[in-house]
Design a protein around this motif. Structure first.
Motif, short mmCIF file in Angstrom:
data_model
loop_
_atom_site.label_atom_id
_atom_site.label_comp_id
_atom_site.label_asym_id
_atom_site.label_seq_id
_atom_site.Cartn_x
_atom_site.Cartn_y
_atom_site.Cartn_z
N SER A 30 6.29 14.97 12.35
CA SER A 30 6.15 16.41 12.01
C SER A 30 6.89 16.72 10.57
CB SER A 30 6.66 17.45 12.99
OG SER A 30 7.82 17.27 13.16
N ILE A 31 6.51 17.59 9.91
CA ILE A 31 7.20 18.03 8.43
C ILE A 31 7.40 19.34 8.69
CG2 ILE A 31 6.80 18.30 5.96
CD1 ILE A 31 4.74 16.16 6.17
N ASN A 32 8.74 19.82 8.43
CA ASN A 32 9.30 21.14 8.47
C ASN A 32 8.65 21.98 7.04
OD1 ASN A 32 10.07 21.09 11.08
ND2 ASN A 32 11.95 20.13 10.19
N ASP A 33 9.59 22.10 6.24
CA ASP A 33 9.03 22.65 4.93
C ASP A 33 8.70 21.67 3.92
OD1 ASP A 33 12.43 22.30 5.18
OD2 ASP A 33 12.01 22.54 2.85
N SER A 53 6.64 25.10 7.80
CA SER A 53 5.79 24.93 8.52
C SER A 53 4.68 25.78 9.12
CB SER A 53 6.16 23.57 9.65
OG SER A 53 6.80 24.46 10.45
N ARG A 71 -0.36 24.51 1.78
CA ARG A 71 -0.32 23.17 2.32
C ARG A 71 -1.46 22.90 3.37
NH1 ARG A 71 5.38 22.92 5.55
NH2 ARG A 71 4.52 21.07 6.75
N ASP A 72 -1.82 21.50 3.66
CA ASP A 72 -2.68 21.04 4.54
C ASP A 72 -2.01 20.21 5.61
OD1 ASP A 72 -4.53 19.90 6.18
OD2 ASP A 72 -6.07 19.96 4.51
N ASN A 73 -1.74 20.97 6.64
CA ASN A 73 -0.72 19.98 7.69
C ASN A 73 -1.51 18.89 8.15
OD1 ASN A 73 1.47 21.76 7.25
ND2 ASN A 73 0.53 23.30 8.92
N ASN A 76 -0.92 16.42 5.74
CA ASN A 76 0.43 16.44 5.23
C ASN A 76 0.63 16.26 3.73
OD1 ASN A 76 1.52 15.73 7.87
ND2 ASN A 76 1.37 13.57 7.96
N VAL A 78 1.11 19.08 0.56
CA VAL A 78 1.25 20.30 -0.26
C VAL A 78 0.81 20.25 -1.36
CG1 VAL A 78 3.56 19.48 -0.99
CG2 VAL A 78 3.25 22.13 -0.54
N ALA A 97 10.38 16.99 1.10
CA ALA A 97 10.04 17.71 2.40
C ALA A 97 11.21 17.22 3.31
CB ALA A 97 8.71 16.91 2.70
#
Length: 121
Positions: A30-33, A53, A71-73, A76, A78, A97
């Motif tokens: 996962s990616i936080n900020d 996120s 961003r497009d989670n 992944n 930004v 990131a």
């Protein structure tokens, strides 16, 4: 383990627009900020914008009202939409990131290689 690749930089006249992208790939759980920084010649790297996120955003005062981070989670990725560009926006723009890896529960910070933005007067 993780790669961040920026794109979208270039040369633009003052008042113009550019859209930067930064795509993360690798062993990502996962990616936080996801953040944007920039570094002008002879200056220290400075914060530009952050998107958590959950969708909350922060901007440097110098870009508020002109730049928009998104961003497009699922991808992944930004983005940084830059409008009303000024010569003082000229810099190398870097993506940063906070990534949680598949193999570890802690967060690691990663930087992209940077993309040059040049604004002519």
């Amino acid at each position: 383990q993780v790669q961040l690749v920026e794109s979208g930089g270039g040369l633009v006249q003052a008042g113009g627009s550019l859209r930067l992208s930064c795509a993360a790939s690798g062993m990502i759980r996962s990616i936080n900020d996801m953040d944007w920084y920039r570094q002008a010649p002879g200056k220290q790297r400075e914060f530009v914008a952050r998107m958590a996120s959950g969708g909350s955003t922060n901007y440097a005062d110098s870009v508020k009202g002109r730049f928009t981070i998104s961003r497009d989670n699922a991808k992944n990725t930004v983005y940084l939409q830059m409008n009303s560009l000024k010569p003082e926006d000229t810099a190398v723009y870097y993506c940063n990131a906070g990534v949680v890896l598949i193999v570890s529960p802690r967060e690691y910070r990663y930087w992209g290689q940077g993309t040059q933005v040049t604004v002519s007067s």
